[in-house]
Structure formats: structure tokens, C-alpha cells
Design an enzyme around this catalytic site. Structure first.
Site, PDB file in Angstrom:
ATOM      1  N   GLU A  17       0.819  -1.249  -0.174  1.00 37.80           N
ATOM      2  CA  GLU A  17       0.121   0.154   0.113  1.00 37.80           C
ATOM      3  C   GLU A  17       1.008   1.075   0.040  1.00 37.80           C
ATOM      4  OE1 GLU A  17      -4.017   2.181   1.632  1.00 37.80           O
ATOM      5  OE2 GLU A  17      -3.558  -0.181   2.168  1.00 37.80           O
ATOM      6  N   THR A  18       2.026   1.212   0.612  1.00 38.71           N
ATOM      7  CA  THR A  18       2.820   2.385   0.719  1.00 38.71           C
ATOM      8  C   THR A  18       3.326   2.482  -0.762  1.00 38.71           C
ATOM      9  OG1 THR A  18       3.391   1.898   3.100  1.00 38.71           O
ATOM     10  CG2 THR A  18       4.933   3.470   1.608  1.00 38.71           C
TER      11      THR A  18
END
Length: 161
Positions: A79-80
Site C-alpha cells: 500500500e505504501t
């Protein structure tokens, strides 16, 4: 998830991108450091553009009780990296907000580092979807993930609606 001390490295962002966001009062390097969670997990973004985002994370300190890399840690890395790509695609007038993340875990990892590479599947005006491949130190796929972000306009008070 254990506390990690990230090592300092040069910023992965082009100078013109840093200056564009700085003009808006935003420290993009700090914004995309993965925040407190990413710092605690030892995530390092090493390359960043709308076309490709690369980052690493140590396995140590990010394991589940059996000593394997925690699936949630892989999800945080995915997700980062996908969010960084979506934000760079959107530009300084929008913010990327994750709306869907899925991850398939292929193999366990007990030590070393994992590396994630996020590449775009779709880049539109209101959404962006990135494919994230996470591999171990031997280049074997550990996790396949996909992240979709909504791209929302920025207002003086934050994001709209």
C-alpha cells in the site's frame, strides 16, 4: 511488528517534484516516508515516479509468531508503494486515498529483506491502480498485490468529500 531504525538515504524524488510540493507547503519526502508505521517497519522508498516505485523492508521485526514475514507487513509495503505512485500520478492538486487492497502470499520468508516494485495498471483522473510485486533477496516472488486509490482534490482544509 518491531521497531526498526531506518538508515538515511538520498531522496527518491526528482528535485522538481520536491519543489512543486514545497511551494504548497508540503514536505513530500516526509509525506512518503511511509509515516510512523512505515518507519517502525523499516520501509525505505528507494525509487519513485508515477511509472515505477521501489521500496524495501526488513523481515526482522515484521514477522508473525511462526517467524515468517507477516502478511500484514507485506500489505503495508504494497500500500505504501502503490500510494506513492498514485500520488505522483495525481500531482500536487490531488491526494491518493486507498480504497481497495488485495494481496496473495506465495511463499514464506524468515530473514533478509523484501523488495516491492509498484507499476501502474490504470491511471485515470479519479482513480489509479497499481500492481505490486514483492520478492525476497533471491528474487523469488513472496506476494502479489494490487492497490486502487481514489484521487481526490485537495482543499485548504484537506481532501474534499
Amino acid at each position: 511488528m518491531g521497531e526498526q531504525t531506518p538508515t538515511s538515504s538520498p531522496t527518491p524524488f526528482p528535485q522538481e517534484v520536491i519543489e512543486e510540493y514545497a511551494g504548497l507547503g508540503v514536505d513530500i519526502v516526509a509525506l512518503f516516508s511511509a509515516g510512523h508505521l512505515g518507519s517502525a517497519m523499516g520501509i525505505q522508498v528507494t525509487e519513485a515516479s508515477a511509472d515505477r516505485v521501489v521500496g524495501t523492508m526488513p523481515v526482522k521485526g515484521n514477522t508473525q509468531p511462526y517467524g515468517l514475514l507477516h502478511g500484514g507487513a507485506s500489505a503495508v509495503l504494497a500500500e505504501t508503494l502503490g500510494s506513492v505512485g498514485a500520488m505522483l500520478h495525481a500531482g500536487s492538486g490531488k491526494i491518493a486515498v486507498g480504497v481497495d487492497l488485495n494481496a496473495t502470499h506465495h511463499r514464506g520468508v524468515r530473514d533478509g529483506h523484501v523488495t516491492g516494485v509498484a507499476t501502474p495498471l490504470h491511471r485515470g483522473r479519479s482513480s489509479a491502480t497499481y500492481d505490486i510485486a514483492i520478492t525476497d533477496d533471491q528474487g523469488r516472488r513472496v506476494c502479489s498485490a494490487r492497490l486502487t486509490c481514489a484521487l481526490r482534490p485537495v482543499t485548504p482544509n484537506g481532501i474534499t468529500g
